[in-house]
Scaffold this motif. Sequence first.
Motif, mmCIF file in Angstrom:
data_model
loop_
_atom_site.group_PDB
_atom_site.id
_atom_site.type_symbol
_atom_site.label_atom_id
_atom_site.label_comp_id
_atom_site.label_asym_id
_atom_site.label_seq_id
_atom_site.Cartn_x
_atom_site.Cartn_y
_atom_site.Cartn_z
ATOM 1 N N TRP A 173 -1.711 7.573 5.557
ATOM 2 C CA TRP A 173 -2.321 6.836 4.318
ATOM 3 C C TRP A 173 -3.694 6.270 4.717
ATOM 4 N N TRP A 183 -3.948 9.001 -2.545
ATOM 5 C CA TRP A 183 -3.451 7.649 -2.161
ATOM 6 C C TRP A 183 -4.664 6.509 -2.225
ATOM 7 N N TYR A 193 -0.043 0.870 -3.132
ATOM 8 C CA TYR A 193 -0.119 1.526 -1.979
ATOM 9 C C TYR A 193 0.541 0.745 -0.711
ATOM 10 N N ARG A 194 0.716 -0.383 -1.054
ATOM 11 C CA ARG A 194 1.462 -1.180 0.027
ATOM 12 C C ARG A 194 3.014 -0.688 0.002
ATOM 13 N N TYR A 197 3.198 2.497 2.206
ATOM 14 C CA TYR A 197 3.158 2.475 3.260
ATOM 15 C C TYR A 197 4.377 2.021 3.889
ATOM 16 N N THR A 200 7.030 4.290 3.863
ATOM 17 C CA THR A 200 7.135 5.371 4.849
ATOM 18 C C THR A 200 7.574 4.477 6.356
ATOM 19 N N HIS A 201 7.178 3.321 6.393
ATOM 20 C CA HIS A 201 7.667 2.804 7.740
ATOM 21 C C HIS A 201 9.001 2.621 7.690
ATOM 22 N N TRP A 214 2.199 1.690 14.555
ATOM 23 C CA TRP A 214 1.719 1.890 13.110
ATOM 24 C C TRP A 214 0.451 1.307 13.128
ATOM 25 N N TYR A 216 -3.156 0.842 10.703
ATOM 26 C CA TYR A 216 -3.730 0.482 9.440
ATOM 27 C C TYR A 216 -5.104 0.630 9.503
ATOM 28 N N PRO A 235 -0.513 -3.650 4.356
ATOM 29 C CA PRO A 235 1.066 -3.750 3.936
ATOM 30 C C PRO A 235 1.905 -5.029 4.640
ATOM 31 N N TYR A 239 4.650 -4.451 9.449
ATOM 32 C CA TYR A 239 4.390 -3.008 9.452
ATOM 33 C C TYR A 239 3.322 -2.393 10.143
#
Length: 357
Positions: A173, A183, A193-194, A197, A200-201, A214, A216, A235, A239
């Motif tokens: 993302w 996205w 969006y947060r 993310y 997904t995590h 991870w 960003y 996020p 994360y």
Amino acid sequence: MFFATVLAVTVLCAVAKDGTPAAGLKARMERLKWSGVMVGHQDDTMYGISWKYEAGRSDVKEVCGDYPAVIGFDLGGIEHARGRNLDGVPFALMRDGIRAQHARGGIVTLSWHPDNPVTGGNSWDAGGNAVRRMLPHGDLSSVFDEWLERVAAFIASLTDSEGHRIPVIFRPWHEMNGAWFWWGRDSCTPEEYRRLYRHTHDVLTAYGLDNILWAYSPNMCDGTPTEESYLMFYPGDRYVDLFGTDVYQQSADNAAYLDAARKELGVAVSVARRRGKLAALTETGHRGVPYAKWFTECLLPLLEDYTISYVLLWRNAWDNPEENFCAAPGKSSAPDFVKFHDHASTLFADDVAGVSE
Ligand code: BMA
């Protein structure tokens, strides 16, 4: 149901728990960042400007004698369980390339350009409110969880010759503050969006994947970046391990690139330092490298100003003569790239191979 149960019992805090492959990579990168900036290249061993899918080949190696310290690969297409990614790279070959990079002591980063699940278009098809519909309780949430299952299976399959998981930097993302991806800023709210993310995590973590750092990775913003604008879609500390920024040179004005990149990197690095995390120039380049001394006169001064882990030059496409951002044999920038390689501030695969966590 499986996820609800697993998520409930999994402690979803601080990515890169002690003793995991991810924590090992993080510790190694923390050490390496004091030695120099690792140089990376997207799809480096998959294809170059005049070849594709030939074992052992690399435009970078053919110019300067060594592989990049970091190689990027893209998972776009894996969400459909396709055999090849959006640029045609077979996932089996990608897995081999990741294993080879790890075996030589190098580092791997993964991006993901998935298709738009609403329109069926590609990542750049920004319509359809796809993010909202993919989140838990959305009508496409089960599609999204199926996609994540496929991503998880691929990342779980990245094992070394002894069966240990290979750590990777995952950068999903990305460039969310631009308007071009589904996205992106015009296609979902920062909170949606947060949640995208974090979900997904959380799902990948619930699959037991302990080999992911991870990232960003916003894009260069319109106007002057601030910590507030940089963190608009962030996020949260639980994360993210690495703060990145994607900055390309868009015109012949080298000074404008340096200025913009310094501002972006300055914000990313200061946010990372304050939060005890890594920082990187997660994508950069000047399409076609029209200025022959770009690597030593534009990129190098920028890298020398910041303590960052790596820089990732974007791909040298074999099937699109304009889509190339790195050196290659015969390009006018090749001699300068050799100087860039030889400089004490840059690290390639041989430089990092012996450095453990
Ligand atoms: C973009 C371009 C596209 C490519 C995509 C994924 O930046 O290079 O041509 O398909 O990345 O690699």
